[in-house]
Enzyme design. Structure first.
Site, PDB file in Angstrom:
ATOM      1  N   ASP A 231       0.867  -1.167   0.000  1.00  0.00           N
ATOM      2  CA  ASP A 231       0.000   0.000   0.000  1.00  0.00           C
ATOM      3  C   ASP A 231       0.915   1.232   0.000  1.00  0.00           C
ATOM      4  O   ASP A 231       2.120   1.119   0.261  1.00  0.00           O
ATOM      5  CB  ASP A 231      -0.884  -0.046   1.252  1.00  0.00           C
ATOM      6  CG  ASP A 231      -1.737   1.197   1.409  1.00  0.00           C
ATOM      7  OD1 ASP A 231      -2.292   1.673   0.403  1.00  0.00           O
ATOM      8  OD2 ASP A 231      -1.832   1.700   2.541  1.00  0.00           O
TER       9      ASP A 231
ATOM     10  N   ASP B 277       0.016   5.229   1.133  1.00  0.00           N
ATOM     11  CA  ASP B 277      -0.140   6.101   2.300  1.00  0.00           C
ATOM     12  C   ASP B 277      -0.198   5.306   3.600  1.00  0.00           C
ATOM     13  O   ASP B 277      -0.919   4.309   3.701  1.00  0.00           O
ATOM     14  CB  ASP B 277      -1.421   6.931   2.164  1.00  0.00           C
ATOM     15  CG  ASP B 277      -1.326   7.958   1.047  1.00  0.00           C
ATOM     16  OD1 ASP B 277      -1.175   9.143   1.346  1.00  0.00           O
ATOM     17  OD2 ASP B 277      -1.381   7.552  -0.130  1.00  0.00           O
TER      18      ASP B 277
END
Length: 360
Positions: free
Chosen positions: A94, A96
């Site tokens: 991922d 952020d």
């Protein structure tokens, strides 16, 4: 005592894996205890992982505080690393709050730069699978990842190793590959997407689904008087806080869950005679987004394109609650649940050490 418990759970998991392989998963003891249990793509050496975490955090030495959710999460993470390291081929991340702070860019001085370089030097395929979407223009992604790409150049990675780095934006919609000039190049969808499924999604159906999501999100902003605006993109729509304003988690969850409900209601209405489009409505921590597609599809696309399997793929992310967009990857590959870039760094420190040991 805790180590004995972990050993017992290991036995249950191994039995479940054997029963599932034989097509009898419903008859495993673990399934009877936890009917919603999913698939274990690898073994999980939980006793070994507990002993490692206990050495770091003195879990067994505590008398008044039992093992917490975070203790269990870290034990499972460690067990998964032990299990997958010898066979790991693809690791996805991922963006952020996994590799960099929410809404920020990948800083060149981040410890994660060297750790990702090390993964590529171990000849792994590395991909960032993110909800961030800038269409098929690499500029936006290169800006967010500027520090990492600069780190690749500083490390002098070969063209062959650079070609093992990918970015998949919009959950599953825009794939890029790093080239020898340290820039990202868009890969046309007909190269990596099968001729069925995602390539059959029509713009008309996409826009109708996003229209439903947008109406509900605008209602949420109005009803809860949120200091936010609604932003529409070609394959996504979201709620973004105004300026430095903050939105409470409960309000973000309300936006997420009510939009999920509205979309499912729309997709199962009598007027819909087509197969429903997959979507992901998720709480991003400071915003809410609805994307066409999801990371389950994204990871599976990468696996098919790169020739890897669930048992040789690891996804690292922070959004594994039911309102998070990493949640769906659990059915596509092995996973590691972290809560911050700092914890990602700790996980990669352990993983790179295991990869070094496997190579020795």
């Amino acid at each position: 005592r805790y180590a004995e418990i972990m050993s017992s759970v290991e036995v249950l998991i191994e039995e479940h894996r054997r029963m599932e392989a034989a097509g009898l998963r419903e008859h495993s003891r673990l399934h009877r205890i936890v009917p919603s249990i999913g698939t274990f793509f690898t073994s999980l050496p939980l006793r070994r992982a507990f002993l490692a975490q206990d050495a770091k955090h003195s879990i067994a030495a505590r008398r008044f505080v039992p093992p917490s959710f975070n203790d269990i999460r870290r034990i499972l993470n460690t067990a998964q690393l032990y299990a997958i390291a010898p066979d790991l081929q693809l690791i996805t991340f991922d963006g952020d709050m996994t590799l960099y702070a929410d809404g920020q860019d990948f800083a060149k001085d981040s410890k994660l730069v060297c750790q990702l370089v090390s993964l590529l030097q171990h000849d792994l395929r590395v991909a960032i699978v993110t909800a961030a979407s800038y269409g098929d223009d690499a500029t936006g992604y290169e800006r967010r990842l500027s520090g990492l790409l600069a780190g690749f150049e500083e490390a002098g990675l070969s063209a062959e190793r650079l070609a093992r780095f990918f970015v998949l934006g919009g959950e599953c919609n825009y794939l890029f590959q790093c080239k020898a000039n340290y820039h990202l190049q868009y890969i046309a969808e007909d190269i990596y997407r099968p001729a069925t499924g995602i390539r059959l999604w029509s713009d008309v159906d996409i826009n109708r689904l996003l229209d439903v999501a947008e109406r509900n999100l605008r209602r949420c902003v109005s009803d809860m008087r949120l200091p936010a605006r609604v932003l529409r993109k070609p394959r996504a729509v979201g709620v973004i806080a105004d300026g430095g304003a903050g939105i409470r988690r409960e309000q973000l969850d309300e936006c997420t869950l009510s939009t999920q409900h509205a979309l499912l209601k729309y997709q199962h209405s009598p007027s819909q005679d087509k197969a429903p489009l997959p979507f992901c409505a998720f709480n991003g921590g400071s915003d809410v987004w609805v994307d066409i597609g999801n990371k389950f599809i994204g990871v599976q696309l990468l696996q098919a394109y790169l020739g890897t399997t669930p048992a040789t793929t690891l996804h690292v992310g922070d959004q594994f609650l039911s309102t998070g967009n990493d949640f769906s990857t659990r059915t596509a590959c092995c996973t590691t649940w972290i809560v911050s870039p700092q914890e990602t760094s700790e996980v990669l420190l352990d993983l790179n050490e295991l990869l070094d040991q496997a190579k020795a």
